[in-house]
Write a protein that holds these residues in place. Structure first.
Motif, short mmCIF file in Angstrom:
data_model
loop_
_atom_site.label_atom_id
_atom_site.label_comp_id
_atom_site.label_asym_id
_atom_site.label_seq_id
_atom_site.Cartn_x
_atom_site.Cartn_y
_atom_site.Cartn_z
N ILE A 72 0.85 -1.19 0.00
CA ILE A 72 0.00 0.00 0.00
C ILE A 72 0.89 1.25 0.00
O ILE A 72 0.64 2.20 -0.75
N VAL A 73 1.93 1.23 0.84
CA VAL A 73 2.87 2.36 0.88
C VAL A 73 3.56 2.52 -0.48
O VAL A 73 3.71 3.64 -0.99
N ILE A 74 3.95 1.40 -1.09
CA ILE A 74 4.61 1.46 -2.40
C ILE A 74 3.64 2.01 -3.45
O ILE A 74 4.05 2.81 -4.31
N LEU A 119 12.28 3.79 -0.13
CA LEU A 119 12.85 3.04 1.00
C LEU A 119 12.70 3.82 2.32
O LEU A 119 12.43 3.21 3.36
N LEU A 120 12.86 5.12 2.27
CA LEU A 120 12.66 5.91 3.49
C LEU A 120 11.21 5.80 3.98
O LEU A 120 10.97 5.68 5.19
N MET A 121 10.27 5.84 3.04
CA MET A 121 8.86 5.69 3.41
C MET A 121 8.58 4.32 4.02
O MET A 121 7.72 4.18 4.89
N LEU A 122 9.32 3.32 3.56
CA LEU A 122 9.10 1.95 4.01
C LEU A 122 9.91 1.57 5.25
O LEU A 122 9.70 0.49 5.81
N THR A 123 10.80 2.43 5.69
CA THR A 123 11.68 2.12 6.81
C THR A 123 10.94 1.60 8.04
O THR A 123 11.33 0.57 8.60
#
Length: 171
Positions: A72-74, A119-123
Motif C-alpha cells: 500500500i505504501v509502495i 525506501l525511506l517511506m518503508l523504513t
C-alpha cells in the motif's frame, strides 16, 4: 473524462500487467514503464493512477511479499512518483513536444522517488523485518529498475508520432 483518455489509461494498465510479469526481484518489475509513459502523455493524475495500478498488479502476481501494508505504501509512492515526474516534465518542457532537459530532470527525480524516497517511506515497516543490510540491498535494484523503466518510457515517448503526443496538450 474523455473516451480517448479512458482507453489509453486502460491500455497502459494492461501494459503494466505485462511488465508486472517481468520480475527482477520479488515485487520489483517492469510495471512502471507504462505509468511513466502515461504520465508524459496523459498528465499527472492519469500517470499516478496507472503507476499505482501497475504496482498493485505486480504485488498481486507476487503474492504480496513483505506484507500488504508495505505494498500500500509502495502504491502511494508510485502514484506520487508518476505525478511529480509528469509535473516536472510539463513545467520544464514548457509546451515542447520533447525536451531532453525536462526528461533528464524528471527522470532523475523519478529515480530518487522510486529508490531512496520509497525506501525511506518503508523504513518503519521494513527495517524490523529485513534490517539495515536488507534495506541497503534494495536500493541499487530499485534505482536501477526505475532508471530502466524511465528510459524505456522516454524512448517510446520520443518515438511516438507528434499527433499522439498532442493528446498531452488537450488534457
Amino acid at each position: 473524462m474523455k473516451t480517448k483518455e479512458i482507453v489509453l489509461t486502460s491500455l497502459f494498465i494492461a501494459l503494466s500487467f505485462i511488465g508486472a510479469n517481468i520480475k527482477v526481484m520479488g515485487s520489483i518489475a517492469f510495471d512502471s514503464m507504462p505509468g511513466f509513459l502515461g504520465a508524459l502523455l496523459l498528465g499527472p493524475a492519469y500517470g499516478a493512477f496507472i503507476g499505482m495500478m501497475g504496482h498493485l498488479l505486480t504485488a498481486l502476481l507476487s503474492g504480496f511479499p513483505l506484507s500488504f501494508p508495505v505494498h500500500i505504501v509502495i502504491m502511494i509512492d508510485m502514484a506520487a512518483t508518476m505525478a511529480i515526474f509528469s509535473l516536472v516534465y510539463r513545467k520544464v518542457a514548457e509546451g515542447e513536444e520533447f525536451s531532453l532537459k525536462a526528461i533528464t530532470l524528471a527522470g532523475v527525480l523519478g529515480v530518487i522517488m522510486n529508490g531512496p524516497v520509497s525506501l525511506l517511506m518503508l523504513t518503519p515497516l521494513l527495517l524490523p523485518v529485513i534490517g539495515i543490510a536488507g534495506m541497503i540491498a534494495y536500493l541499487p535494484v530499485l534505482s536501477g529498475i526505475a532508471t530502466l523503466n524511465i528510459v524505456l518510457a522516454c524512448l517510446v515517448y520520443k518515438l511516438l508520432p507528434n499527433r499522439i503526443k498532442k493528446v498531452r496538450k488537450k488534457i
